[in-house]
Design an enzyme around this catalytic site. Sequence first.
Site, PDB file in Angstrom:
ATOM      1  N   CYS A 136      72.636  33.573  37.788  1.00  0.00           N
ATOM      2  CA  CYS A 136      71.794  33.046  39.046  1.00  0.00           C
ATOM      3  C   CYS A 136      72.229  31.818  39.523  1.00  0.00           C
ATOM      4  O   CYS A 136      72.476  31.668  40.432  1.00  0.00           O
ATOM      5  CB  CYS A 136      70.252  33.054  38.527  1.00  0.00           C
ATOM      6  SG  CYS A 136      69.513  34.639  38.340  1.00  0.00           S
TER       7      CYS A 136
ATOM      8  N   GLU B 188      64.071  26.858  43.007  1.00  0.00           N
ATOM      9  CA  GLU B 188      64.866  26.003  42.634  1.00  0.00           C
ATOM     10  C   GLU B 188      65.535  24.972  43.355  1.00  0.00           C
ATOM     11  O   GLU B 188      65.886  25.119  44.663  1.00  0.00           O
ATOM     12  CB  GLU B 188      66.021  26.941  42.114  1.00  0.00           C
ATOM     13  CG  GLU B 188      65.763  27.993  41.187  1.00  0.00           C
ATOM     14  CD  GLU B 188      65.551  27.488  39.646  1.00  0.00           C
ATOM     15  OE1 GLU B 188      65.742  26.357  39.375  1.00  0.00           O
ATOM     16  OE2 GLU B 188      65.076  28.385  38.889  1.00  0.00           O
TER      17      GLU B 188
ATOM     18  N   HIS C 174      63.169  31.932  41.243  1.00  0.00           N
ATOM     19  CA  HIS C 174      63.409  32.531  39.942  1.00  0.00           C
ATOM     20  C   HIS C 174      61.972  33.319  39.569  1.00  0.00           C
ATOM     21  O   HIS C 174      60.933  32.513  39.969  1.00  0.00           O
ATOM     22  CB  HIS C 174      63.532  31.761  38.826  1.00  0.00           C
ATOM     23  CG  HIS C 174      65.121  31.672  38.372  1.00  0.00           C
ATOM     24  ND1 HIS C 174      65.829  30.844  38.036  1.00  0.00           N
ATOM     25  CD2 HIS C 174      65.566  33.022  38.142  1.00  0.00           C
ATOM     26  CE1 HIS C 174      67.014  31.038  37.713  1.00  0.00           C
ATOM     27  NE2 HIS C 174      67.120  32.665  37.618  1.00  0.00           N
TER      28      HIS C 174
ATOM     29  N   ARG D  71      74.490  31.987  26.980  1.00  0.00           N
ATOM     30  CA  ARG D  71      74.001  32.504  25.856  1.00  0.00           C
ATOM     31  C   ARG D  71      74.271  33.921  25.708  1.00  0.00           C
ATOM     32  O   ARG D  71      74.673  34.409  24.316  1.00  0.00           O
ATOM     33  CB  ARG D  71      72.522  32.301  25.717  1.00  0.00           C
ATOM     34  CG  ARG D  71      71.661  32.847  24.859  1.00  0.00           C
ATOM     35  CD  ARG D  71      70.115  32.339  24.856  1.00  0.00           C
ATOM     36  NE  ARG D  71      69.555  32.893  25.946  1.00  0.00           N
ATOM     37  CZ  ARG D  71      69.173  34.287  25.972  1.00  0.00           C
ATOM     38  NH1 ARG D  71      69.364  35.212  25.083  1.00  0.00           N
ATOM     39  NH2 ARG D  71      68.646  35.081  27.212  1.00  0.00           N
TER      40      ARG D  71
HETATM   41  N1  PCA Z   1      68.719  36.383  36.035  1.00  0.00           N
HETATM   42  C1  PCA Z   1      69.858  35.809  35.325  1.00  0.00           C
HETATM   43  C2  PCA Z   1      71.113  36.457  35.772  1.00  0.00           C
HETATM   44  C3  PCA Z   1      70.519  37.591  36.766  1.00  0.00           C
HETATM   45  C4  PCA Z   1      68.956  37.311  36.494  1.00  0.00           C
HETATM   46  O1  PCA Z   1      68.061  38.230  37.382  1.00  0.00           O
HETATM   47  C5  PCA Z   1      69.812  34.129  35.380  1.00  0.00           C
HETATM   48  O2  PCA Z   1      68.920  33.637  35.601  1.00  0.00           O
HETATM   49  O3  PCA Z   1      70.939  33.638  35.471  1.00  0.00           O
END
Ligand code: PCA
Length: 214
Positions: free
Chosen positions: A142, A79, A166, A89
């Site tokens: 996140c 990211e 991610h 959502r």
């Molecule tokens: N993914 C979610 C929240 C926690 C996670 O592991 C997100 O992308 O916000």
Amino acid sequence: MRVLLTGFAPFEGSARNPSQDVVRMLADDPPPGLLPATAVLPVSYAGALPALRAAIARAAPDVLLAIGLAGGRPHISVERIAINIDDARIPDNDGARRVDSPVIPGGPAAYFATVPIKAITAAIRAAGIPVLVSQSAGTFLCNHVFYHACHIAAASRPGMRVGFLHLPFLPEQVCDRPEAPSMALATQLAGVRAALAALGRTGADLRVAEGAAS
Ligand code: PCA
């Protein structure tokens, strides 16, 4: 280099979150020469920030690499940017839902990751693992944690670099919808290990294009 790795608990009815699994595996079997501090954060607006603050206070890290699940993406995402908006959502694990509210009222619109995202991306790719630089960490927990971490660094811990990865779904999470993309846990773990190795090697970033054309 003191490293803090954070993952997230499972959410949205799933029993697993690969970020939790990967962080636990790295705590049990750390890369040579690196003993990362680790924490698994709750998927909770009320709980995530106190847990993050406590982990940072304990570890006093030079680098915070936070990790979460982005189900539906077929690759690991490095990211680039955290934005000052919560707009989800789904509710968090406490049932709280935020729509169009700032992560930090009055905070800057966005922060950039301060880890070398291109070098990390190149290292993960060199390990044979699908990866892209991502221009959005979403607008759920996140991004919320990523933004808070960047804000903490900017406000009170200038020596702490902040990054966010991610991860895709695990195959076990998409058994009932096999058309959804997933990645084996061992591959995800190898990707995060490659990212950590890159962090150990570089301060400066590579100057290579990774951006999207649209
Ligand atoms: N993914 C979610 C929240 C926690 C996670 O592991 C997100 O992308 O916000």
